[in-house]
Design a protein around this motif. Structure first.
Motif, PDB file in Angstrom:
ATOM      1  N   GLU A 174       0.836  -1.184   0.000  1.00  0.00           N
ATOM      2  CA  GLU A 174       0.000   0.000   0.000  1.00  0.00           C
ATOM      3  C   GLU A 174       0.879   1.245   0.000  1.00  0.00           C
ATOM      4  OE1 GLU A 174      -1.389   1.156   4.376  1.00  0.00           O
ATOM      5  OE2 GLU A 174      -2.070  -0.860   3.803  1.00  0.00           O
ATOM      6  N   LEU A 241     -10.000   1.603 -11.662  1.00  0.00           N
ATOM      7  CA  LEU A 241      -9.185   2.614 -11.000  1.00  0.00           C
ATOM      8  C   LEU A 241      -9.528   4.016 -11.487  1.00  0.00           C
ATOM      9  CD1 LEU A 241      -6.622   3.217  -9.175  1.00  0.00           C
ATOM     10  CD2 LEU A 241      -5.297   3.045 -11.302  1.00  0.00           C
ATOM     11  N   ILE A 270      -5.946  10.024 -10.769  1.00  0.00           N
ATOM     12  CA  ILE A 270      -5.531   9.025  -9.781  1.00  0.00           C
ATOM     13  C   ILE A 270      -4.242   9.370  -9.044  1.00  0.00           C
ATOM     14  CG2 ILE A 270      -6.653   7.201 -11.100  1.00  0.00           C
ATOM     15  CD1 ILE A 270      -3.916   6.265 -12.046  1.00  0.00           C
ATOM     16  N   GLY A 273      -3.519   9.527  -4.937  1.00  0.00           N
ATOM     17  CA  GLY A 273      -4.420   8.714  -4.129  1.00  0.00           C
ATOM     18  C   GLY A 273      -3.659   7.655  -3.350  1.00  0.00           C
ATOM     19  N   TYR A 274      -4.230   7.206  -2.244  1.00  0.00           N
ATOM     20  CA  TYR A 274      -3.582   6.198  -1.404  1.00  0.00           C
ATOM     21  C   TYR A 274      -4.309   4.871  -1.596  1.00  0.00           C
ATOM     22  CZ  TYR A 274      -0.514   4.821   2.418  1.00  0.00           C
ATOM     23  OH  TYR A 274       0.488   4.243   3.161  1.00  0.00           O
ATOM     24  N   TYR A 275      -3.561   3.812  -1.905  1.00  0.00           N
ATOM     25  CA  TYR A 275      -4.156   2.542  -2.302  1.00  0.00           C
ATOM     26  C   TYR A 275      -3.480   1.367  -1.607  1.00  0.00           C
ATOM     27  CZ  TYR A 275      -5.835   5.362  -6.239  1.00  0.00           C
ATOM     28  OH  TYR A 275      -6.406   6.335  -7.002  1.00  0.00           O
ATOM     29  N   GLU A 292      -7.746  -1.438  -3.312  1.00  0.00           N
ATOM     30  CA  GLU A 292      -8.682  -0.732  -2.448  1.00  0.00           C
ATOM     31  C   GLU A 292      -8.186   0.697  -2.267  1.00  0.00           C
ATOM     32  OE1 GLU A 292     -10.389  -0.942   2.168  1.00  0.00           O
ATOM     33  OE2 GLU A 292      -8.858  -2.365   1.444  1.00  0.00           O
ATOM     34  N   ARG A 293      -9.087   1.643  -2.446  1.00  0.00           N
ATOM     35  CA  ARG A 293      -8.738   3.046  -2.192  1.00  0.00           C
ATOM     36  C   ARG A 293      -8.768   3.288  -0.691  1.00  0.00           C
ATOM     37  NH1 ARG A 293     -12.047   3.159  -6.700  1.00  0.00           N
ATOM     38  NH2 ARG A 293     -11.133   4.132  -8.565  1.00  0.00           N
ATOM     39  N   THR A 296      -7.802   9.970  -0.050  1.00  0.00           N
ATOM     40  CA  THR A 296      -7.753  10.933  -1.144  1.00  0.00           C
ATOM     41  C   THR A 296      -6.348  11.481  -1.279  1.00  0.00           C
ATOM     42  OG1 THR A 296      -8.280  12.783   0.301  1.00  0.00           O
ATOM     43  CG2 THR A 296     -10.133  11.572  -0.673  1.00  0.00           C
TER      44      THR A 296
END
Length: 310
Positions: A174, A241, A270, A273-275, A292-293, A296
């Motif tokens: 992540e 995505l 995109i 963003g943090y994933y 998974e997101r 923000t």
């Protein structure tokens, strides 16, 4: 270039006494030179591509053609157009509607799993689900960052009297999506069977100028504040995505007469963003099967600042 000439001479010597081979050193040199100087392909990769083509053109004895292949763990395969030997268990066999395909399925060893394809014209022994085989003289391939092996007329299949516990090379990482690499967005791939190379100015490094097929992908970099990880989102994952379908991406490119606009739009949507992503890691990249997101763009910036201050 002297180096290109030297490689051309070595290739010619390798095939000179094979039936059906009537190519001159000059012709081989010209083909290598096109790859190396026109398309900036590394000489070793260019040589492998040209050599593979001549294997397909000649009726050759596998024992004399392919010697001293590296025996590879399946999970370590991270490049296309390499001749390798592997040992693996057939995990699953799939149905195929293509007449050219004799068998297709999934095989694996302790280090991971990989798709295999056996061509019908090669007239190979049938692989059985659950059985373990040593496969010599298979060729690696790649599609959307996923590697495969192709069984051909030079492949030797030997049943192996051993048990294999097939492993799962899934990785979960992540972080903030801090960069989108070149080759992302709307791309074109070679339409030839089981080739799927990304085209460069409308040309495939193997098949020359072709009418490519559109595809979507994102090649990105995740940063968790400590480490970075390179990831690839295939078409399905990219559509989820970025919230854009392949059809919509093609329409957007046609409206602007510029395919690059799709990559620019995806990047704007995109980046930052943090994933959390999960999928097999092959070579440099984690090939995203699910994501998974987690936050923000603003959340990601704050998380990274906090992580780097620890």
């Amino acid at each position: 270039m002297a180096e290109v000439r030297s490689h051309a001479e070595e290739i010619h010597d390798q095939f000179a006494d094979r039936d059906g081979f009537d190519v001159t050193v000059d012709e081989i040199e010209e083909r290598l030179d096109t790859f190396v100087n026109d398309y900036q392909v590394p000489i070793e990769e260019a040589r492998q591509t040209v050599t593979n083509n001549y294997y397909d053109q000649t009726e050759s004895d596998p024992e004399s053609l392919r010697e001293n292949n590296e025996h590879r763990d399946i999970g370590s395969i991270d490049a296309s157009d390499e001749w390798v030997d592997i040992t693996g268990k057939v995990v699953e066999l799939w149905e195929s509607d293509a007449d050219a395909v004799g068998q297709v399925g999934l095989m694996g060893d302790e280090t991971g799993r990989i798709k295999f394809t056996a061509w019908a014209k090669s007239d190979l022994d049938t692989l059985e689900e659950g059985a373990v085989y040593q496969l010599e003289n298979v060729v690696t391939g790649e599609y959307q960052g996923r590697y495969s092996v192709k069984l051909n007329s030079n492949t030797r299949i030997t049943p192996a009297d051993e048990e294999i516990e097939v492993g799962d090379n899934t990785t979960e990482v992540e972080g903030a999506l801090v960069a989108i690499q070149s080759g992302s967005g709307l791309i074109k791939r070679c339409p030839h069977n089981d080739c799927t190379r990304v085209l460069n100015d409308g040309r495939c490094s193997e098949h020359g100028e072709v009418d490519g097929e559109f595809d979507l992908r994102v090649k990105g970099v995740l940063d968790d504040g400590y480490d970075v990880e390179e990831v690839i989102f295939n078409q399905e994952m990219t559509e989820d995505l970025a919230g854009i379908t392949l059809a919509e991406a093609k329409e957007r490119a046609m409206d602007t007469l510029d395919t690059a606009v799709v990559g620019d739009d995806i990047r704007a949507d995109i980046i930052g963003g943090y994933y959390r992503v999960a999928g097999p890691k092959l070579g440099r990249y984690v090939l995203v099967d699910e994501f998974e997101r987690l936050g923000t763009r603003g959340d990601a910036d704050e998380i990274l600042i906090q992580a780097r201050s620890l």
